[in-house]
Design an enzyme around this catalytic site. Structure first.
Site, PDB file in Angstrom:
ATOM      1  N   CYS A 180       0.825  -1.201   0.000  1.00  6.84           N
ATOM      2  CA  CYS A 180       0.000   0.000   0.000  1.00  6.84           C
ATOM      3  C   CYS A 180       0.864   1.257   0.000  1.00  6.84           C
ATOM      4  CB  CYS A 180      -0.959   0.046   1.180  1.00  6.84           C
ATOM      5  SG  CYS A 180      -2.087  -1.341   1.296  1.00  6.84           S
ATOM      6  N   ARG A 231       3.473  -0.216  -4.990  1.00  8.64           N
ATOM      7  CA  ARG A 231       3.200  -0.752  -3.660  1.00  8.64           C
ATOM      8  C   ARG A 231       1.786  -1.324  -3.550  1.00  8.64           C
ATOM      9  NH1 ARG A 231       6.842   1.147   0.433  1.00  8.64           N
ATOM     10  NH2 ARG A 231       5.234   0.645   1.959  1.00  8.64           N
ATOM     11  N   TRP A 260      -3.038  -2.453  -1.778  1.00  7.68           N
ATOM     12  CA  TRP A 260      -2.843  -3.880  -2.009  1.00  7.68           C
ATOM     13  C   TRP A 260      -3.704  -4.584  -0.971  1.00  7.68           C
ATOM     14  CZ3 TRP A 260      -0.965  -8.070   0.825  1.00  7.68           C
ATOM     15  CH2 TRP A 260      -0.680  -9.226   0.078  1.00  7.68           C
ATOM     16  N   ASN A 319      -1.624   1.873   6.157  1.00  7.62           N
ATOM     17  CA  ASN A 319      -0.799   0.795   5.620  1.00  7.62           C
ATOM     18  C   ASN A 319      -0.426  -0.114   6.780  1.00  7.62           C
ATOM     19  OD1 ASN A 319       0.796  -0.818   4.028  1.00  7.62           O
ATOM     20  ND2 ASN A 319       2.539   0.580   3.995  1.00  7.62           N
ATOM     21  N   GLY A 320      -0.603  -1.425   6.604  1.00  8.58           N
ATOM     22  CA  GLY A 320      -0.308  -2.372   7.676  1.00  8.58           C
ATOM     23  C   GLY A 320      -1.493  -3.277   7.938  1.00  8.58           C
ATOM     24  N   GLU A 322      15.496 -18.636  -8.234  1.00  9.49           N
ATOM     25  CA  GLU A 322      15.233 -17.227  -8.545  1.00  9.49           C
ATOM     26  C   GLU A 322      14.623 -17.073  -9.937  1.00  9.49           C
ATOM     27  OE1 GLU A 322      14.972 -13.077  -8.361  1.00  9.49           O
ATOM     28  OE2 GLU A 322      14.922 -14.702  -6.891  1.00  9.49           O
ATOM     29  N   LYS A 332      10.899 -15.467 -10.796  1.00 12.21           N
ATOM     30  CA  LYS A 332      10.673 -14.362 -11.732  1.00 12.21           C
ATOM     31  C   LYS A 332       9.593 -14.723 -12.748  1.00 12.21           C
ATOM     32  CE  LYS A 332      12.024 -11.723  -9.997  1.00 12.21           C
ATOM     33  NZ  LYS A 332      12.690 -12.126  -8.782  1.00 12.21           N
ATOM     34  N   GLU A 388       6.096 -14.923 -11.113  1.00 14.92           N
ATOM     35  CA  GLU A 388       5.639 -13.621 -10.633  1.00 14.92           C
ATOM     36  C   GLU A 388       4.945 -12.821 -11.727  1.00 14.92           C
ATOM     37  OE1 GLU A 388       8.400 -11.810  -7.103  1.00 14.92           O
ATOM     38  OE2 GLU A 388       9.351 -12.038  -9.063  1.00 14.92           O
ATOM     39  N   HIS A 423      12.857 -39.014  -8.199  1.00 11.63           N
ATOM     40  CA  HIS A 423      12.154 -39.238  -6.937  1.00 11.63           C
ATOM     41  C   HIS A 423      10.808 -38.512  -6.917  1.00 11.63           C
ATOM     42  CE1 HIS A 423      15.691 -41.231  -5.294  1.00 11.63           C
ATOM     43  NE2 HIS A 423      16.394 -40.272  -5.870  1.00 11.63           N
ATOM     44  N   LYS A 458       5.207  -4.383  -4.306  1.00 13.49           N
ATOM     45  CA  LYS A 458       6.570  -4.197  -3.810  1.00 13.49           C
ATOM     46  C   LYS A 458       6.562  -3.928  -2.309  1.00 13.49           C
ATOM     47  CE  LYS A 458      10.853  -3.562  -5.592  1.00 13.49           C
ATOM     48  NZ  LYS A 458      11.497  -4.524  -6.484  1.00 13.49           N
TER      49      LYS A 458
END
Length: 598
Positions: free
Chosen positions: A2, A27, A74, A100-101, A473, A477, A480, A496, A593
């Protein structure tokens, strides 16, 4: 998560708030809104969707406003919708807030308010803040804000407008960033310094439990007991060019192309005259028997990459997800040192994990890209990265900068423990060579691969040793920003269980940069091809394998540093795949983010 913005000053508030919300949109972009004082009343407009939707809705509104608050969301509590968007008004429309939070005890607070007749308009935890302020019996608005901080549990950065106090803003924070910006013609509040670039010359980072009261151009700062505090501003040196896309269509593309620069600039931090490593006591390094690296997402993957490098130098390193580390039974080791990685330095789980380590008197080191961040303030020692502002949600150049700083750290530890001259100059020369090769590296083959991936439903990345860490990584990417189901697997573990998932509708991307593991990895390639999958292989070695459909040649360098090289085309692969699927790589679905909530 946010984005919060507040403004009071000579400029039109709508203009300043909307511009800043655009800079904060990475954000959160589920919904956005703003509330301003106009004709001594609180006027509110909020909309589901991106900030552009809000801009259209506000085109002929807020003509005379010079004070207001805005928010880009968000979603945590309640789906993305107009009613759940911020700002939130109290039942009598006399209080407006942005938050925010997460308010952990909102259900009990909301239940008590509802028992007393309060009607709620949204499904959010945040609305309870506005309702509590409305119901407060305190004699002043400042006292109401102080009381609020005693009622809320969780994390919050909150900006508040009271209808009775026109052109005044209040703010409080706990475990979530909030920044005061000062300009000649106005004052700003923001959850991120990026929104202040080009607008303010100085800023103050609010400390835990700070309360701020802005009355026109006068600012008053208090602690939780309403004792006055001095505001110590620091200069804002970033420029609008630092956060501009320039000629690039997307921030992610720009930031991938800045990877060589991020490596070079980070490495300059570890030159002898200013080396932050020398601030870590040699005795601490000598006595350390175990290093724990803690992070989330890409930061965790950076730590995992470095753990392989460290073990080649007989340095014992373990990696933990911060979200798990903070809740596990704590088993401290003798002479342990903890290293925490976060691009923003505001990752909630990583901050809480660091606090846990400090409770047990474990020395803490932070690797972060933001010098003014919460993690930097809490840590014993700091290893800075110099990636510059990273705006795209999917981290790219910050990852490369993180492993660069950690290469330097591991080399330093090796030298201290073995009583030899530091090898940073050798490392610097090798990384400079890598950067030169990346700058001239032809990525055209990646476009063709991305075009083929656009209709694939699942992709596997495999590797051994450090190549598995790179696979993690690369897989992150791709999932995402392309919404393709992707997993990273150890090449040796295919038999396996995972081979059951391999068929002609699968693409497997193989990373093979370690000579001693090459033949073993090639054996895995044949196993995959026998099940009908399409195989793409990345390596710096001369290989001729019929089972590989596409071979991507990598620049050659020190095998132990190949993670800097192999991730580069795979970051571009994720970006290009998202484009071919018609997706916005800067704003992936359901993500944002700076994860400042748990």
């Amino acid at each position: 998560m946010c984005g919060i913005i507040g403004y009071i000053g000579a400029k039109p508030a709508k203009q300043e708030i909307l511009q800043s919300l655009q800079l904060l949109e990475y954000r959160g972009y589920d919904s956005a809104g703003l509330c301003c004082f106009e004709n001594d009343k609180l006027k509110l407009i909020k909309k589901k969707g991106k900030v552009s939707t809000l801009i259209t809705a506000c085109e002929n509104e807020f003509v005379t406003a010079h004070c207001g608050i805005g928010h880009t969301r968000w979603a945590t509590h309640g789906d993305p919708s107009d009613k759940n968007a911020h700002p939130h008004l109290s039942e009598n429309n006399n209080v407006a807030i942005v938050h925010n939070g997460i308010i952990e005890n909102f259900e009990s607070l909301k239940g008590n308010l509802q028992k007393n007749g309060t009607r709620f308009r949204s499904e959010t935890d945040s609305e309870v803040i506005a309702q509590l302020l409305q119901k407060s019996k305190c004699e002043s608005e400042l006292k109401k804000v102080q009381e609020l901080s005693t009622l809320l549990k969780g994390s919050y950065a909150i900006a508040i407008l009271f209808k009775e106090l026109s052109n005044q803003i209040f703010a409080i924070k706990k475990n979530s960033p909030l920044i005061l910006g000062k300009a000649n013609d106005g004052l700003y509040l923001s959850s991120d310094v990026n929104a202040l670039i080009g607008k303010t010359s100085e800023y103050y980072i609010m400390q835990e439990n700070d309360i701020i009261w802005i009355d026109n151009q006068d600012v008053y700062l208090f602690d939780s007991n309403l004792r006055a505090k001095d505001i110590e501003y620091q200069p804002l040196t970033l420029t609008t060019q630092d956060i501009s896309r320039g000629t690039f269509e997307h921030y992610m593309h720009k930031e991938i192309m800045q990877v060589p620069q991020a490596i070079e600039l980070t490495m300059t931090e570890f030159e002898p005259m200013q080396n932050p490593l020398t601030r870590i006591p040699a005795e601490l390094i000598k006595s350390a028997e175990h290093f724990s690296i803690i992070g989330c997402g890409t930061a965790y993957n950076a730590g995992n990459t470095i753990s392989y490098y460290a073990r080649q130098r007989d340095i014992f390193v373990d990696c933990y997800y911060a979200s798990e580390y903070r809740y596990e039974k704590f088993l401290s080791r003798k002479n342990e040192v903890c290293i925490f990685i976060s691009q923003s330095g505001e990752t909630a789980d990583t901050i809480e994990a660091l606090k846990k380590a400090k409770e047990h008197n474990i020395p803490t080191i932070v690797v972060t890209n933001v010098a003014s961040s919460t993690l930097n303030k809490l840590a014993d020692y700091i290893l800075p990265t110099k990636a510059g502002p990273e705006i795209a949600v999917a981290s790219t150049k910050a990852y490369s900068a993180q492993i660069t700083a950690l290469y330097a750290f591991i080399d330093y530890v090796y030298c201290i423990k073995n009583g030899i001259n530091c090898r940073s100059c050798i490392l610097k020369d090798k990384l400079k060579d890598i950067c030169d090769k990346l700058k001239s590296y032809d990525l055209s083959i990646i476009d063709n691969i991305a075009n083929q991936l656009k209709n694939i439903e699942r992709v596997f990345f495999i590797g051994r040793g450090v190549d598995f860490a790179t696979s993690q990584e690369a897989s992150l990417k791709l999932k995402e920003i392309s919404n393709i189901h992707s997993e990273a697997l150890y090449a040796g573990e295919l038999k396996h269980g995972t081979l059951a998932l391999i068929d002609e509708n699968t693409v497997v991307i193989v990373i093979a940069t370690q000579k001693e593991l090459l033949e073993k990895t090639i054996n895995s390639v044949y196993e995959i091809k026998a099940r009908g999958a399409k195989v793409i292989m990345l390596t710096q070695f001369e290989v001729s394998i019929d089972a590989v459909d596409i071979l991507v040649s990598l620049p050659q360098t020190d095998q132990l540093l190949m993670a800097e090289v192999s991730i580069y085309p795979l970051q571009m692969l994720a970006y290009k795949t998202a484009l071919y699927k018609g997706l916005d790589p800067d704003k992936p679905r359901n993500l944002a983010k700076s994860v400042t909530v748990e």
